[in-house]
Design an enzyme around this catalytic site. Structure first.
Site, PDB file in Angstrom:
ATOM      1  N   ASP A  50      72.588 -66.370   6.142  1.00 55.42           N
ATOM      2  CA  ASP A  50      71.724 -65.828   7.188  1.00 55.42           C
ATOM      3  C   ASP A  50      71.379 -66.960   8.140  1.00 55.42           C
ATOM      4  OD1 ASP A  50      69.515 -63.170   7.376  1.00 55.42           O
ATOM      5  OD2 ASP A  50      69.279 -64.912   8.672  1.00 55.42           O
ATOM      6  N   ASN A  58      57.866 -60.871   9.723  1.00 57.68           N
ATOM      7  CA  ASN A  58      58.752 -60.415   8.650  1.00 57.68           C
ATOM      8  C   ASN A  58      57.995 -60.097   7.362  1.00 57.68           C
ATOM      9  OD1 ASN A  58      61.044 -63.047   9.623  1.00 57.68           O
ATOM     10  ND2 ASN A  58      60.965 -60.960  10.388  1.00 57.68           N
ATOM     11  N   LEU A  59      56.782 -60.613   7.221  1.00 54.09           N
ATOM     12  CA  LEU A  59      56.133 -60.626   5.913  1.00 54.09           C
ATOM     13  C   LEU A  59      55.683 -59.254   5.422  1.00 54.09           C
ATOM     14  CD1 LEU A  59      53.959 -63.866   6.275  1.00 54.09           C
ATOM     15  CD2 LEU A  59      56.313 -63.625   5.471  1.00 54.09           C
ATOM     16  N   ASN A  60      55.608 -58.263   6.324  1.00 55.32           N
ATOM     17  CA  ASN A  60      55.122 -56.951   5.883  1.00 55.32           C
ATOM     18  C   ASN A  60      56.180 -56.121   5.181  1.00 55.32           C
ATOM     19  OD1 ASN A  60      56.717 -56.289   8.114  1.00 55.32           O
ATOM     20  ND2 ASN A  60      55.396 -54.591   8.726  1.00 55.32           N
ATOM     21  N   SER A  97      75.596 -69.019  10.728  1.00 51.38           N
ATOM     22  CA  SER A  97      76.119 -67.760  11.255  1.00 51.38           C
ATOM     23  C   SER A  97      77.452 -67.439  10.595  1.00 51.38           C
ATOM     24  CB  SER A  97      76.316 -67.856  12.772  1.00 51.38           C
ATOM     25  OG  SER A  97      77.069 -66.763  13.255  1.00 51.38           O
ATOM     26  N   CYS A 160      87.450 -47.959   9.109  1.00 56.91           N
ATOM     27  CA  CYS A 160      86.709 -49.215   9.216  1.00 56.91           C
ATOM     28  C   CYS A 160      85.482 -48.996  10.091  1.00 56.91           C
ATOM     29  CB  CYS A 160      87.599 -50.322   9.773  1.00 56.91           C
ATOM     30  SG  CYS A 160      87.892 -50.256  11.558  1.00 56.91           S
ATOM     31  N   CYS A 163      86.415 -47.771  13.607  1.00 59.55           N
ATOM     32  CA  CYS A 163      87.333 -46.639  13.788  1.00 59.55           C
ATOM     33  C   CYS A 163      86.806 -45.614  14.779  1.00 59.55           C
ATOM     34  CB  CYS A 163      87.595 -45.959  12.442  1.00 59.55           C
ATOM     35  SG  CYS A 163      89.040 -46.589  11.563  1.00 59.55           S
ATOM     36  N   CYS A 175      69.819 -51.097  41.234  1.00 63.33           N
ATOM     37  CA  CYS A 175      68.930 -50.670  42.322  1.00 63.33           C
ATOM     38  C   CYS A 175      67.714 -49.923  41.790  1.00 63.33           C
ATOM     39  CB  CYS A 175      69.691 -49.806  43.316  1.00 63.33           C
ATOM     40  SG  CYS A 175      70.424 -48.331  42.602  1.00 63.33           S
TER      41      CYS A 175
END
Length: 630
Positions: A50, A58-60, A97, A160, A163, A175
């Site tokens: 990761d 993130n903690l919740n 990554s 896959c 696909c 615009c």
């Protein structure tokens, strides 16, 4: 006898679990639940990758993380936390990554299964291709609020990930963003563009000044408006927004009056725009309006859910400018800031600016919480959904390891029970699409464009990498000479970047061979030259050129397909389910997976009933002893 056979089967599966090697890609909402499930189930050899670090938001729902972990690597902390559940588990964590070149086909080949828990389509496409190249089973998964999905991908046996075409993120003409916003999302996109123009990487396509090339205007109208406005005291020069801001020292008053007074007056001078629309109202720094909506009376309301008044927005705008100016100066002469929804000053800037612009155009403002969801493409993650999906992933892994791929299913988690009173709806895995430009025997795609207007850089960045998901492409023309126009070797073809395709003799009927050695992927691109495309597009990828030509002939346009070359702006859209930290397959809040090639849709909730009832019935008939097959 049945019990004995079941015991042997269970023993066999457990043996495979003990000896298997698993790759988990992603350690977010699903990833945390998944890695916990794996070690508790008995998987011992796990590698986890990761790129992200832990944020307080993130903690919740990512329960392997604690407050003291904020700022640390997700993969490393997930490893350490999971090993407390099973100290015998051997977990290798990569803070990296998965798209980096060192993770080649040989890296993927060492695993028995790859389990995905990603957060963006580019990475999902890449892992899909790497698993196809390595011939390793892949379990895909995703959640979107109360909805979820798990499926299995195996080369030669199932479709896959690519696909079937995925719905694209909603876009708005430039615009509309610059001249005539009618929804708050238009103002949010404009505010994010303004952030980049002032502090980030400047992009001409993200200009926030009024657009004189608006299709509703004639060129004379735009020029006349510009000339007229230049004669007034509030005259404005069409120069770089960044340069102008630096000249005025990022003065809140001067920036405010340019963006929300002078530019609005300039828009008002384009009279044709307002014949059928409510015209905007220019604001003055020294004469801010009172709050007529009662937004100021928010006693007891959580701060993030409070809708700011115009005056409060201006105060926040002033504070943010000072903070962001300081942050930019710390980056050095050529430094830039990157907008991040979790950066307080950046998010406050977008909220205040979007709501000020909304007020000007008569659009109802929203709270910081709502605008953060829009600006960050966020659908709130539900911890229980992540847990259910993570459990289903492990069950699919059991079927794969035991050699029972026929028992693997695509499983949908719905918001409400279907007619058979089930929230979990299993469907048979689909066969590969023979026309898939990724997993078919000879991948080909037809590219429709104007070869005199598309540069080599656009071909590489927006088409090969953006649309076709390649990472490091090499491209040569099939002209008998093997002319190379794009090389993954640094510096080899940089001089080609700004040249047009036509400069290399690429015309209608030309064929390009594109290879990505990292993905072990190659594709032939058939060029179809047209002067203009429908729907204001610069290019299009189509499956059948004969159908396209027939359509053009029916419209009486010959080789031209009408339309214009107007730019579009990608919007943050809460209906496009690519959440902030959870990999998502569901592409719409009410759509589980679209099957366009068969003219058929499998829909979530109430719309899924007819299709899934039929498919679930076929699953039950194939496995009569099982109530639900996962």
């Amino acid at each position: 006898m049945a019990a004995s056979m079941a015991g042997v089967l269970a023993s066999n599966v457990q043996s495979k679990v003990d000896s298997s090697k698993i790759l988990v890609v992603g350690a977010g909402g699903i990833g945390c639940e998944l890695i916990k499930n794996l070690v508790l189930t008995g998987f011992r050899d796990i590698e986890l990758i990761d790129l992200d670090t832990i944020d307080v938001s993130n903690l919740n729902r990512q329960f392997l993380f604690r407050k003291e972990h904020v700022g640390k690597s997700k993969s490393q902390v997930a490893k350490e936390s999971a090993q407390r559940f099973n100290p015998n588990a051997k977990i290798v964590a990569y803070h990296d990554s998965i798209m980096n070149p060192e993770y080649k086909t040989d890296f993927f080949k060492q695993f028995d299964i790859v389990l995905n828990a990603l957060d963006n389509r580019a990475a999902r496409n890449h892992v899909n291709r790497m698993c196809l190249a390595a011939d390793v089973p892949l379990v895909e998964s995703g959640t979107a609020g109360y909805l979820g999905q798990v499926t299995v991908i195996k080369k030669g046996l199932t479709e896959c990930y690519e696909c079937q075409p995925k719905p694209r993120q909603k876009t708005f003409p430039g615009c509309t963003i610059r001249n005539t916003p009618s929804e708050l999302i238009h103002c949010v996109v404009w505010a994010k563009h303004l952030f980049n123009q002032l502090f980030g990487e400047e992009d001409p396509d993200e200009d926030v000044s009024p657009d004189t090339q608006d299709p509703e205007l004639t060129a004379e109208a735009g020029e006349s408006a510009l000339s007229s406005e230049a004669k007034t005291d509030g005259g404005i020069e069409r120069t770089s927004t960044r340069a102008w801001a630096k000249e005025c020292g990022y003065s809140p008053e001067k920036l405010f009056n340019k963006l929300f007074r002078d530019d609005i007056r300039y828009l008002l001078s384009m009279e044709k725009l307002w014949k059928k629309r409510r015209p905007p109202t220019a604001l003055e720094w020294s004469e801010l309006p009172d709050d007529p909506s009662g937004n100021g009376n928010t006693t007891g309301v959580i701060q993030d859910q409070k809708v700011w008044t115009v005056k409060e927005c201006v105060d926040v705008f002033t504070e943010c400018l000072a903070t962001l100016k300081s942050d930019l100066q710390k980056q050095g002469e050529d430094g830039i800031l990157v907008w991040d929804k979790d950066d307080t000053a950046a998010m406050d800037f977008v909220t205040s600016v979007a709501n000020i612009r909304a007020h000007i155009f008569g659009i109802v403002p929203k709270s910081r919480f709502d605008i953060k969801s829009m600006a960050g493409n966020i659908i709130p993650a539900i911890a229980t959904t992540n847990a259910i999906i993570a459990g289903l992933i492990v069950m699919q892994a059991f079927h794969i390891l035991s050699g029972n791929l026929d028992k693997c299913k695509t499983v949908y988690l719905n918001r409400q029970p279907n007619p058979r009173k089930k929230l979990l709806v299993p469907c048979l895995l689909e066969k590969a699409n023979p026309k898939c430009y990724v997993c078919s025997a000879k991948p080909e795609v037809n590219l429709v464009l104007n070869t005199g207007k598309i540069s080599i850089k656009t071909l590489e960045e927006r088409i090969l990498k953006g649309q076709l998901g390649m990472v490091a492409p090499d491209v040569e023309i099939e002209d008998g000479k093997g002319t190379i126009i794009i090389s993954s070797e640094e510096g080899e073809t940089e001089g080609n970047a700004e040249k047009m395709l036509s400069d290399f003799g690429i015309a209608n009927g030309s064929r390009l061979k594109a290879d990505d050695f990292l993905q072990n992927y190659n594709i032939v691109i058939n060029i179809a030259h047209v002067e203009k495309l429908d729907e204001e597009k610069e290019f299009g990828l189509v499956g059948d050129l004969e159908e396209l030509r027939a359509k053009q002939k029916d419209e009486g346009n010959g080789a031209e397909a009408g339309g214009g070359d107007q730019k579009e702006t990608q919007a943050s859209d809460t209906n496009v389910v690519e959440s902030d930290d959870d990999m998502v397959i569901l592409e719409d809040d009410d759509v589980a997976m679209e099957k366009e090639s068969r003219g058929q849709k499998r829909k979530a909730d109430s719309d899924i009933e007819a299709e899934t009832a039929k498919r679930s019935k076929s699953v039950d008939e194939a496995n009569p002893t099982e109530t639900i097959v996962l």
